[in-house]
Design a protein around this motif. Structure first.
Motif, PDB file in Angstrom:
ATOM      1  N   GLY A 166       0.792  -1.213   0.000  1.00 24.22           N
ATOM      2  CA  GLY A 166       0.000   0.000   0.000  1.00 24.22           C
ATOM      3  C   GLY A 166       0.824   1.262   0.000  1.00 24.22           C
ATOM      4  O   GLY A 166       0.301   2.360   0.212  1.00 24.22           O
ATOM      5  N   SER A 167       2.112   1.159  -0.274  1.00 22.04           N
ATOM      6  CA  SER A 167       2.986   2.340  -0.275  1.00 22.04           C
ATOM      7  C   SER A 167       2.794   3.182  -1.534  1.00 22.04           C
ATOM      8  O   SER A 167       3.029   4.399  -1.514  1.00 22.04           O
ATOM      9  CB  SER A 167       4.456   1.917  -0.167  1.00 22.04           C
ATOM     10  OG  SER A 167       4.686   1.174   1.012  1.00 22.04           O
ATOM     11  N   VAL A 168       2.421   2.552  -2.652  1.00 15.19           N
ATOM     12  CA  VAL A 168       2.156   3.284  -3.894  1.00 15.19           C
ATOM     13  C   VAL A 168       0.849   2.764  -4.470  1.00 15.19           C
ATOM     14  O   VAL A 168       0.444   1.625  -4.214  1.00 15.19           O
ATOM     15  CB  VAL A 168       3.303   3.125  -4.921  1.00 15.19           C
ATOM     16  CG1 VAL A 168       4.616   3.697  -4.398  1.00 15.19           C
ATOM     17  CG2 VAL A 168       3.470   1.664  -5.313  1.00 15.19           C
ATOM     18  N   SER A 169       0.187   3.627  -5.240  1.00 16.75           N
ATOM     19  CA  SER A 169      -1.086   3.215  -5.839  1.00 16.75           C
ATOM     20  C   SER A 169      -0.928   2.797  -7.285  1.00 16.75           C
ATOM     21  O   SER A 169      -1.776   2.092  -7.832  1.00 16.75           O
ATOM     22  CB  SER A 169      -2.097   4.368  -5.759  1.00 16.75           C
ATOM     23  OG  SER A 169      -1.584   5.512  -6.415  1.00 16.75           O
ATOM     24  N   GLU A 170       0.156   3.224  -7.931  1.00 11.79           N
ATOM     25  CA  GLU A 170       0.348   2.905  -9.343  1.00 11.79           C
ATOM     26  C   GLU A 170       1.728   2.290  -9.571  1.00 11.79           C
ATOM     27  O   GLU A 170       2.672   2.551  -8.807  1.00 11.79           O
ATOM     28  CB  GLU A 170       0.202   4.167 -10.208  1.00 11.79           C
ATOM     29  CG  GLU A 170      -1.200   4.762 -10.196  1.00 11.79           C
ATOM     30  CD  GLU A 170      -1.300   5.974 -11.110  1.00 11.79           C
ATOM     31  OE1 GLU A 170      -0.287   6.293 -11.780  1.00 11.79           O
ATOM     32  OE2 GLU A 170      -2.378   6.586 -11.147  1.00 11.79           O
ATOM     33  N   ASP A 171       1.815   1.527 -10.629  1.00  8.54           N
ATOM     34  CA  ASP A 171       3.084   0.926 -11.028  1.00  8.54           C
ATOM     35  C   ASP A 171       3.589   1.649 -12.275  1.00  8.54           C
ATOM     36  O   ASP A 171       3.040   1.479 -13.361  1.00  8.54           O
ATOM     37  CB  ASP A 171       2.893  -0.571 -11.330  1.00  8.54           C
ATOM     38  CG  ASP A 171       4.170  -1.244 -11.796  1.00  8.54           C
ATOM     39  OD1 ASP A 171       5.205  -0.570 -11.904  1.00  8.54           O
ATOM     40  OD2 ASP A 171       4.131  -2.466 -12.060  1.00  8.54           O
ATOM     41  N   PRO A 172       4.612   2.501 -12.137  1.00  7.78           N
ATOM     42  CA  PRO A 172       5.090   3.276 -13.290  1.00  7.78           C
ATOM     43  C   PRO A 172       5.721   2.418 -14.389  1.00  7.78           C
ATOM     44  O   PRO A 172       5.937   2.899 -15.500  1.00  7.78           O
ATOM     45  CB  PRO A 172       6.129   4.214 -12.679  1.00  7.78           C
ATOM     46  CG  PRO A 172       6.560   3.557 -11.423  1.00  7.78           C
ATOM     47  CD  PRO A 172       5.375   2.808 -10.916  1.00  7.78           C
ATOM     48  N   THR A 173       6.012   1.137 -14.088  1.00  4.83           N
ATOM     49  CA  THR A 173       6.632   0.273 -15.114  1.00  4.83           C
ATOM     50  C   THR A 173       5.594  -0.427 -15.985  1.00  4.83           C
ATOM     51  O   THR A 173       5.944  -1.111 -16.946  1.00  4.83           O
ATOM     52  CB  THR A 173       7.519  -0.809 -14.457  1.00  4.83           C
ATOM     53  OG1 THR A 173       6.691  -1.717 -13.719  1.00  4.83           O
ATOM     54  CG2 THR A 173       8.542  -0.189 -13.528  1.00  4.83           C
ATOM     55  N   GLU A 174       4.309  -0.233 -15.632  1.00  6.53           N
ATOM     56  CA  GLU A 174       3.249  -0.977 -16.305  1.00  6.53           C
ATOM     57  C   GLU A 174       3.195  -0.703 -17.802  1.00  6.53           C
ATOM     58  O   GLU A 174       2.920  -1.594 -18.611  1.00  6.53           O
ATOM     59  CB  GLU A 174       1.900  -0.630 -15.673  1.00  6.53           C
ATOM     60  CG  GLU A 174       0.855  -1.716 -15.879  1.00  6.53           C
ATOM     61  CD  GLU A 174      -0.348  -1.487 -15.001  1.00  6.53           C
ATOM     62  OE1 GLU A 174      -1.347  -0.970 -15.532  1.00  6.53           O
ATOM     63  OE2 GLU A 174      -0.269  -1.787 -13.795  1.00  6.53           O
ATOM     64  N   GLY A 175       3.467   0.526 -18.185  1.00 13.22           N
ATOM     65  CA  GLY A 175       3.360   0.881 -19.610  1.00 13.22           C
ATOM     66  C   GLY A 175       4.654   0.736 -20.379  1.00 13.22           C
ATOM     67  O   GLY A 175       4.709   1.072 -21.570  1.00 13.22           O
ATOM     68  N   ILE A 176       5.708   0.260 -19.739  1.00 14.02           N
ATOM     69  CA  ILE A 176       7.000   0.135 -20.423  1.00 14.02           C
ATOM     70  C   ILE A 176       7.093  -1.223 -21.095  1.00 14.02           C
ATOM     71  O   ILE A 176       6.914  -2.261 -20.456  1.00 14.02           O
ATOM     72  CB  ILE A 176       8.173   0.307 -19.428  1.00 14.02           C
ATOM     73  CG1 ILE A 176       8.106   1.674 -18.762  1.00 14.02           C
ATOM     74  CG2 ILE A 176       9.508   0.132 -20.147  1.00 14.02           C
ATOM     75  CD1 ILE A 176       9.173   1.880 -17.696  1.00 14.02           C
ATOM     76  N   GLU A 177       7.367  -1.200 -22.386  1.00 14.81           N
ATOM     77  CA  GLU A 177       7.503  -2.445 -23.139  1.00 14.81           C
ATOM     78  C   GLU A 177       8.946  -2.928 -23.022  1.00 14.81           C
ATOM     79  O   GLU A 177       9.894  -2.165 -23.215  1.00 14.81           O
ATOM     80  CB  GLU A 177       7.144  -2.229 -24.609  1.00 14.81           C
ATOM     81  CG  GLU A 177       7.167  -3.519 -25.421  1.00 14.81           C
ATOM     82  CD  GLU A 177       6.744  -3.279 -26.861  1.00 14.81           C
ATOM     83  OE1 GLU A 177       6.958  -4.176 -27.688  1.00 14.81           O
ATOM     84  OE2 GLU A 177       6.208  -2.190 -27.147  1.00 14.81           O
ATOM     85  N   GLY A 178       9.101  -4.189 -22.691  1.00 16.71           N
ATOM     86  CA  GLY A 178      10.445  -4.754 -22.553  1.00 16.71           C
ATOM     87  C   GLY A 178      11.146  -4.876 -23.892  1.00 16.71           C
ATOM     88  O   GLY A 178      10.514  -4.929 -24.952  1.00 16.71           O
TER      89      GLY A 178
END
Length: 237
Positions: free
Chosen positions: A30-42
């Motif tokens: 619960g420290s963050v609400s969003e994952d900034p890596t979600e939209g990064i394509e490997g």
């Protein structure tokens, strides 16, 4: 995106994977609400296909040492055993007399992680190895005891570095232009087995791979063989 900038694909993929695990951990807490890596394509990681030799190139390489000197008999035997068994060079130079069963025509190898495997030698490798053991090894021993199969002029075990130099010298003598690596003969062993119909799981056991996924680097060979067989035998091939 900065995690990928200027990085090799595999390095970028590893760093991106680590960041994703980190942010999932933070989200779970619960420290963050969003994952900034979600939209990064490997990054796309290509398959590094192993270099191999053709069967004709292997035949020339195996014949290159000849049989006129004790060193030639030793080097011919080492190349024959390497191609017949698919051993790692480190396993070949570490091979001991007690690990060869001449009656059964097999070698017992303790590979990575202490995993043991039994590998057939084949008639040609058995014959050449027997010639070396009978006619050349005693020349290197000079009356001293040794457990290693393959010895140098000083009576010590052959090293990986010395054998690698020998392979390159014989490749030049045989006119083999395919780029070589210490694993070239191991790759040729696996590739030629599959070309002649061996199953990937059989090759996995012979190579001593703990996981079939490691052996699956050779699936491109199997697919090409299937394509050729289909074209040759299918009515509309």
């Amino acid at each position: 995106a900065e995690v990928m900038a200027g990085r090799r694909p595999r390095t970028g993929a590893r760093r991106l994977s680590a960041l994703r695990r980190f942010y999932r951990h933070l989200q779970a807490k619960g420290s963050v609400s969003e994952d900034p890596t979600e939209g990064i394509e490997g990054p796309r990681i290509g398959i590094n296909l192993p270099q191999s030799l053709s069967e004709e190139e292997v035949e020339r390489l195996l014949a290159a040492p000849g049989d006129q000197t004790p060193e030639a008999l030793r080097d011919r035997a080492m190349l024959e055993v390497l191609y017949a068994t698919g051993l790692r060079v480190s396993e070949l130079v570490a091979l001991r007399l007690s690990e060869i069963d001449s009656q059964a025509g097999i070698v017992r190898i303790v590979g990575k992680g202490g995993r043991e495997r039994l590998v057939p030698l084949g008639e040609e490798a058995q014959a050449v190895l027997a010639d070396y053991l009978r006619d050349a090894r005693a020349v290197f021993l000079k009356g001293m005891p040794a457990t290693a199969v393959f010895l140098t002029r000083r009576g010590g075990p052959m090293t990986r570095q010395a054998f690698w130099c020998n392979i390159k010298r014989y490749a030049a003598k045989a006119g083999v232009e395919t780029p070589l690596s210490p694993h070239t003969m191991r790759h040729a062993f696996a590739t030629h087995l599959i070309n002649h119909g061996a199953d990937l799981r059989v090759v996995q056991l012979l190579l001593g791979h703990a996981d079939l996924s490691t052996t699956q680097i050779y699936t491109h060979v199997a697919r090409e063989r299937l394509r050729v067989l289909h074209a040759r035998h299918h009515p509309r091939g």
